[in-house]
Design a protein around this motif. Sequence first.
Motif, mmCIF file in Angstrom:
data_model
loop_
_atom_site.group_PDB
_atom_site.id
_atom_site.type_symbol
_atom_site.label_atom_id
_atom_site.label_comp_id
_atom_site.label_asym_id
_atom_site.label_seq_id
_atom_site.Cartn_x
_atom_site.Cartn_y
_atom_site.Cartn_z
ATOM 1 N N ALA A 108 0.819 -1.222 0.000
ATOM 2 C CA ALA A 108 0.000 0.000 0.000
ATOM 3 C C ALA A 108 0.845 1.261 0.000
ATOM 4 O O ALA A 108 0.415 2.292 -0.524
ATOM 5 N N ASP A 109 2.041 1.182 0.544
ATOM 6 C CA ASP A 109 2.875 2.386 0.620
ATOM 7 C C ASP A 109 3.418 2.845 -0.727
ATOM 8 O O ASP A 109 3.882 3.975 -0.854
ATOM 9 N N ILE A 110 3.349 2.017 -1.773
ATOM 10 C CA ILE A 110 3.801 2.460 -3.097
ATOM 11 C C ILE A 110 2.658 3.002 -3.945
ATOM 12 O O ILE A 110 2.889 3.477 -5.051
ATOM 13 N N VAL A 111 1.441 2.934 -3.445
ATOM 14 C CA VAL A 111 0.273 3.383 -4.202
ATOM 15 C C VAL A 111 0.138 4.897 -4.084
ATOM 16 O O VAL A 111 0.104 5.447 -2.989
ATOM 17 N N THR A 112 0.066 5.563 -5.225
ATOM 18 C CA THR A 112 -0.106 7.011 -5.254
ATOM 19 C C THR A 112 -1.539 7.389 -4.931
ATOM 20 O O THR A 112 -1.792 8.391 -4.263
ATOM 21 N N GLY A 113 -2.496 6.591 -5.402
ATOM 22 C CA GLY A 113 -3.887 6.909 -5.144
ATOM 23 C C GLY A 113 -4.827 5.822 -5.612
ATOM 24 O O GLY A 113 -4.432 4.890 -6.312
ATOM 25 N N VAL A 114 -6.094 5.981 -5.215
ATOM 26 C CA VAL A 114 -7.144 5.020 -5.554
ATOM 27 C C VAL A 114 -8.322 5.792 -6.133
ATOM 28 O O VAL A 114 -8.740 6.811 -5.579
ATOM 29 N N VAL A 115 -8.853 5.290 -7.246
ATOM 30 C CA VAL A 115 -10.055 5.858 -7.848
ATOM 31 C C VAL A 115 -11.164 4.823 -7.720
ATOM 32 O O VAL A 115 -10.992 3.675 -8.123
ATOM 33 N N VAL A 116 -12.285 5.235 -7.129
ATOM 34 C CA VAL A 116 -13.414 4.335 -6.912
ATOM 35 C C VAL A 116 -14.513 4.679 -7.913
ATOM 36 O O VAL A 116 -14.964 5.823 -7.982
ATOM 37 N N ASN A 117 -14.923 3.694 -8.678
ATOM 38 C CA ASN A 117 -16.008 3.852 -9.634
ATOM 39 C C ASN A 117 -17.335 3.540 -8.941
ATOM 40 O O ASN A 117 -17.368 2.752 -7.994
ATOM 41 N N GLN A 118 -18.415 4.141 -9.395
ATOM 42 C CA GLN A 118 -19.760 3.916 -8.851
ATOM 43 C C GLN A 118 -19.802 4.208 -7.346
ATOM 44 O O GLN A 118 -20.266 3.402 -6.544
ATOM 45 N N ALA A 119 -19.351 5.384 -6.994
ATOM 46 C CA ALA A 119 -19.258 5.776 -5.584
ATOM 47 C C ALA A 119 -20.603 5.762 -4.874
ATOM 48 O O ALA A 119 -20.661 5.573 -3.662
#
Length: 129
Positions: A57-68
């Motif tokens: 998880a520490d290498i992840v820049t961000g998360v995009v969630v579809n159908q919020a």
Amino acid sequence: SSSSSSSSGRSGGGGPDGVVTSVQSAKGRRELYIRGGCVAVTCRMLVVDLLTEALPADIVTGVVVNQAHRVTAASQEAFILRVFRQKNRTGFVKAISDNAASLRGMTKVDTIMKCLMVRSLTLWPRFHL
């Protein structure tokens, strides 16, 4: 429903740099994540990979969630974001929805924002031609 995680690295903006499928081995998925870029992955695969640390998880820049609009406290997306936030406090979280009618009322919006662990909301008008 799917989420997309972006690892530090390259992303040309023309679509995901990798798509995670159930056919790939854990080692293959890990190599894809480590390479970086924008990666499209289902919630089910992302849960497994975050918990087993195939995706650190520490290498992840961000998360995009579809159908919020479908996110609830008990949803896989909310669980993923809790795990993500425990290990990565600096990554961004963006969520999109094309179902404005399901977001009626501040209580519903507030609940979704809490589940997504986001503080700000931006509303973009829809234009019909």
